[in-house]
Design an enzyme around this catalytic site. Structure first.
Site: not given
Ligand code: ADP
Ligand code: TRP
Length: 362
Positions: A113, A227, A230
């Protein structure tokens, strides 16, 4: 016997996608009857990367609706907004006194980040891979030398402390999260142990990831790599209508097709098959694996089958999201109830932590 305490959160940085759903939210719903469940919207964490005030508020509201639509029952689980619990920022300040800036700077999510903030993220780099082969010294120089208009904010550096506090302040032991969050959990355990041993107390329990005995989930993007996330711009959202969803799946990256029988499945196709597996369709998955093995697979059929499964899963959720968003009163009541429950335990933990650390009233 009292139930084990579960806690998890999702940052309010945009609509929820299938990674959030399969990696986190679906498990939350399954845990509600057997555990003391606490789920929240991490709006303070969202400030580290997405500080637009108008968007932040709209996102928080939308995610509350998404949690409820996916099946979180506010009578069973505490559903709350992180910033409604002021005990969290106070304990965050206290715990930071026991956290080293070196260990924070070496965290993979920080590296990724921070480089994104400076506009120097490497192509294909993710939160999980950022540390591998990394030159810590060069990284440090980039941070220290960064111009103020492209600074890496201190909130980003201390993100893991805040996350540890979310968990420890509720004394949670089970934290259902996706694979990308495992390093943050490891740090949380380390901070808990350090606090306990520094003060000679048995105060914070050590939390672990929880996925009903299965390995942590990683939902892939449809662009053939990494993965779904967002910030990666490769998401299928729970609110995507069937037409948009089908279009996204049909556009997913594939390969040129298997050239000889039984060759290993390529990454982009493995991604599509693993999404099918997440839809609880092992027979369909096997059918396409067999077709890959004997070279008869047609990617159009695989994509169509996958799109239909995803439409079936997301349609009822999407319909409910829209209904719930229209009911402000219900949204407000749900998070008020959650904040009351979360604050009750948080204020007790904070009071004891202050006492342990020697911060006492005359
Ligand atoms: P992002 O990564 O899209 O910003 P967040 O960081 O808010 O989303 O993630 C919220 C939850 O969703 C966490 O528990 C994270 O591990 C899970 N998560 C996000 N993206 C994935 C993914 N591609 N595969 C599995 N779990 C995910
Ligand atoms: N860091 C998590 C993510 O990006 C969100 C989060 C914040 C969280 N605090 C938490 C998850 C506490 C579990 C427990 O997904």
């Amino acid at each position: 016997m009292s139930k084990e305490i579960v806690l998890s959160g999702i940052r309010s940085t945009g609509n929820l996608h299938l990674g959030n759903y399969f990696g986190a939210l679906r498990n939350f719903v399954r845990m509600q009857d057997d555990y003391d469940c606490n789920f929240f919207i991490a709006d303070l964490h969202a400030l580290t990367t997405n500080p637009d005030p108008k968007q932040l508020h709209a996102n928080v509201k939308h995610i509350v609706a998404e949690y409820l639509a996916a099946g979180i029952d506010p009578e069973k689980s505490a559903l709350f907004i992180q910033s409604d619990v002021p005990e969290i920022p106070e304990l965050y300040l206290l715990l930071n006194m026991h956290v080293g800036i070196g260990e924070l700077m070496r965290t993979a999510s920080f590296k990724h980040k921070a480089r994104q903030a400076l506009g120097i993220a490497k192509p294909g780099e993710s939160e999980e891979t950022a540390t591998t082969g990394e030159d810590d010294e060069a990284f440090e120089k980039q941070i220290i030398g960064a111009e103020t208009n492209k600074r890496v904010n201190a909130g980003l550096l201390t993100y893991p402390t805040l996350m540890a506090v979310d968990i420890l302040i509720q004394k949670a032991t089970k934290v259902p999260v996706g694979k990308d969050q495992e390093q943050h959990l490891e740090l949380t355990r380390r901070f808990a142990r350090r606090f306990n041993s520094f003060y000679g107390v048995d105060f914070f329990p050590e939390p672990y990831n929880f996925n009903f005995g299965a390995a942590a989930v990683k939902v892939p993007g449809l662009d053939g790599s990494g993965k779904m996330g967002k910030s990666e711009g490769n998401c299928i959202y729970l609110v995507d209508d069937p037409k948009t969803l089908r279009k996204k799946v049909m556009r997913a990256v594939t390969d040129e097709g298997p050239k000889e029988p039984n060759q290993p499945v390529s990454q982009p196709i493995e991604n599509l098959l693993s999404l099918l597996a997440l839809c609880n369709k092992p027979e369909l998955e096997q059918q396409f694996r067999d077709a890959y093995a004997d070279c008869s697979i047609r990617y159009g059929d695989l994509k169509k089958a996958l799109a239909e499964e995803l439409v079936t899963i997301t349609t009822p959720i999407r319909d409910r999201i829209n209904d719930i968003l229209a009911d402000e009163d219900y949204l407000r009541r749900a998070v008020k109830m959650g904040a009351d429950k979360a604050r009750a335990r948080a204020s007790e933990t904070l009071k004891q932590a202050r006492e342990i650390m020697g911060i006492r009233r005359f």
